[in-house]
Design an enzyme around this catalytic site. Structure first.
Site, mmCIF file in Angstrom:
data_model
loop_
_atom_site.group_PDB
_atom_site.id
_atom_site.type_symbol
_atom_site.label_atom_id
_atom_site.label_comp_id
_atom_site.label_asym_id
_atom_site.label_seq_id
_atom_site.Cartn_x
_atom_site.Cartn_y
_atom_site.Cartn_z
ATOM 1 N N ASP A 42 -14.491 6.526 0.595
ATOM 2 C CA ASP A 42 -12.757 6.991 0.786
ATOM 3 C C ASP A 42 -12.258 6.703 -0.950
ATOM 4 O OD1 ASP A 42 -13.889 4.272 1.836
ATOM 5 O OD2 ASP A 42 -11.434 4.281 2.213
ATOM 6 N N GLU A 93 -13.341 2.349 4.561
ATOM 7 C CA GLU A 93 -13.617 1.442 4.361
ATOM 8 C C GLU A 93 -12.028 0.473 3.573
ATOM 9 O OE1 GLU A 93 -13.261 -2.203 1.995
ATOM 10 O OE2 GLU A 93 -12.907 -0.821 1.288
#
Length: 387
Positions: free
Chosen positions: A81, A138
């Site tokens: 991400d 994350e």
């Protein structure tokens, strides 16, 4: 055992993957394009199994060695991400998505693990099974926890797990690691102080929530200076202070403060949470008001296992010639959830003299790719040597 020649050959290809991911960043669990790209690559590499939708948008690939007399299964994890940051690099492959940017290098992490997966699928020169884990969210979403909650560890019988993060300011391609507590637990607090609003010319008729909250901001600093043992780490930061009125001549009814707490120890973490409640409710009561305290526990402390850390450092030394002792990091890392379920280790790979992570001018250093890929591959081949 320097950098593997195959990764020097693959560097341009892996770099192209990385820059494509960089150009198309996705935030938290919305990694639909990235996840599809990863799954497509893993399938093309010939992975024995490719599964999507683990932890919402996570992807898992399974690669079996030429033999499996050991019965070992090792997990390798990369995050996918991006961050809600407007990119200011001016790169030709800069983000095409307004307000989103790969400002932490997860594009590089994903590309390097893909490169390692391609090599391991080609060679299979190990005795056991490797599970490559591509994780969303994350950056504050807890994607690692969601993948674990989906049963990832048990489903593939993962026995130990390894992770990697690039590190600006550390020489490119060098490594650093430490056993034990490494990255901090990251909690947040959200506190509303309420008094009695009124005219600023008549403070005696009010219960001033601004004074109340300001006193609390200062008092919260005593948690680190007067409540915690000086040899233990704790950071309490108030990062937002907002009054319910923006007028010059109004004492507001309410003031809201928000912030974060970083700790490396479960006992200190509990103490900080307790003291925030006590301090804020006590300060509010002193001034005749009240405080509504919300404390949210975030990522736990990330703890490297001793044995796996020693092994990870040995592999790193073989690639770069050395592996430094990493500093304690007060930032959070949700690889902590994976390490709570299985022993393993998390290592830093140097990104060179670049902007810091989470900065709008940050960029992953593509020269790091051969070293990072080699570390992944050697973890597998040395931990599960061919029979």
């Amino acid at each position: 055992m320097p950098v593997k020649n195959r990764f020097a050959e693959l560097q341009d290809e892996i770099t192209a993957w990385r820059r494509d991911i960089h150009e198309n960043p996705e935030i938290l669990f919305e990694t639909h394009r990235t996840s599809a790209l990863v799954a497509e690559k893993l399938t093309a590499f010939g992975c024995d199994e490719v599964v999507t939708g683990i932890g919402r948008t996570g992807v898992v690939g399974v690669i079996k060695g030429n033999s499996n007399t050991s019965g070992k299964v090792i997990g390798l994890r990369a995050d996918m991400d991006a961050l809600p940051i407007h990119e200011q690099t001016g790169l030709e492959y800069a983000s095409k998505t307004e307000g989103a940017m790969h400002a932490c290098g997860h594009d590089g992490h994903t590309a390097m693990l893909l490169g390692a997966a391609k090599y391991l699928s080609e060679t299979r020169n190990f005795d056991g099974t490797v599970v490559v884990i591509f994780q969303p969210a994350e950056e504050g979403g807890g994607g690692g926890k969601e993948m674990c909650d989906d049963g990832m560890m048990d489903r593939w019988n993962i026995q130990e797990v390894y992770g990697m993060h690039n590190w600006p300011g550390q020489p490119a391609g060098s490594f650093a690691i430490r056993p034990g507590a490494f990255f901090a637990a990251t909690d947040t607090f959200d506190i509303t102080f309420e008094g009695k609003g009124g005219h600023a010319a008549k403070p005696q008729e009010t219960v001033d929530s601004t004074v109340m909250a300001a006193q609390a901001v200062l008092s919260l600093q005593t948690i680190a200076s007067r409540n915690a043992d000086p040899v233990h780490q704790v950071v309490v930061s108030v990062t937002s202070f907002e009054t319910s009125s923006k007028a010059f001549n109004v004492i507001p009814q309410k003031v809201r403060i928000k912030g974060t707490v970083r700790t490396m120890d479960a006992g200190i973490r509990l103490m900080a949470e307790t003291r925030i409640n006590e301090i804020c409710t006590g300060v509010a009561a002193t001034f005749g008001g009240q405080a509504d305290v919300t404390y949210n526990r975030g990522y736990p402390v990330m703890v490297n296992a001793e044995e796996q850390t020693d092994f990870a450092a040995k592999v790193a030394k073989g690639i770069s010639g050395a592996c430094a002792e990493a500093p304690l990091v007060m930032g959070g890392e949700d690889f902590a959830y994976l390490l709570e379920e299985r022993p393993g280790a998390y290592i830093l790979v140097g990104n060179g003299d670049t902007a810091a992570v989470h900065h709008p001018e940050y960029n992953f250093n593509d020269e790091v790719i051969p070293a990072g890929c080699s570390w992944w591959a050697e973890i597998v081949e040395q931990r599960m040597p061919a029979a």
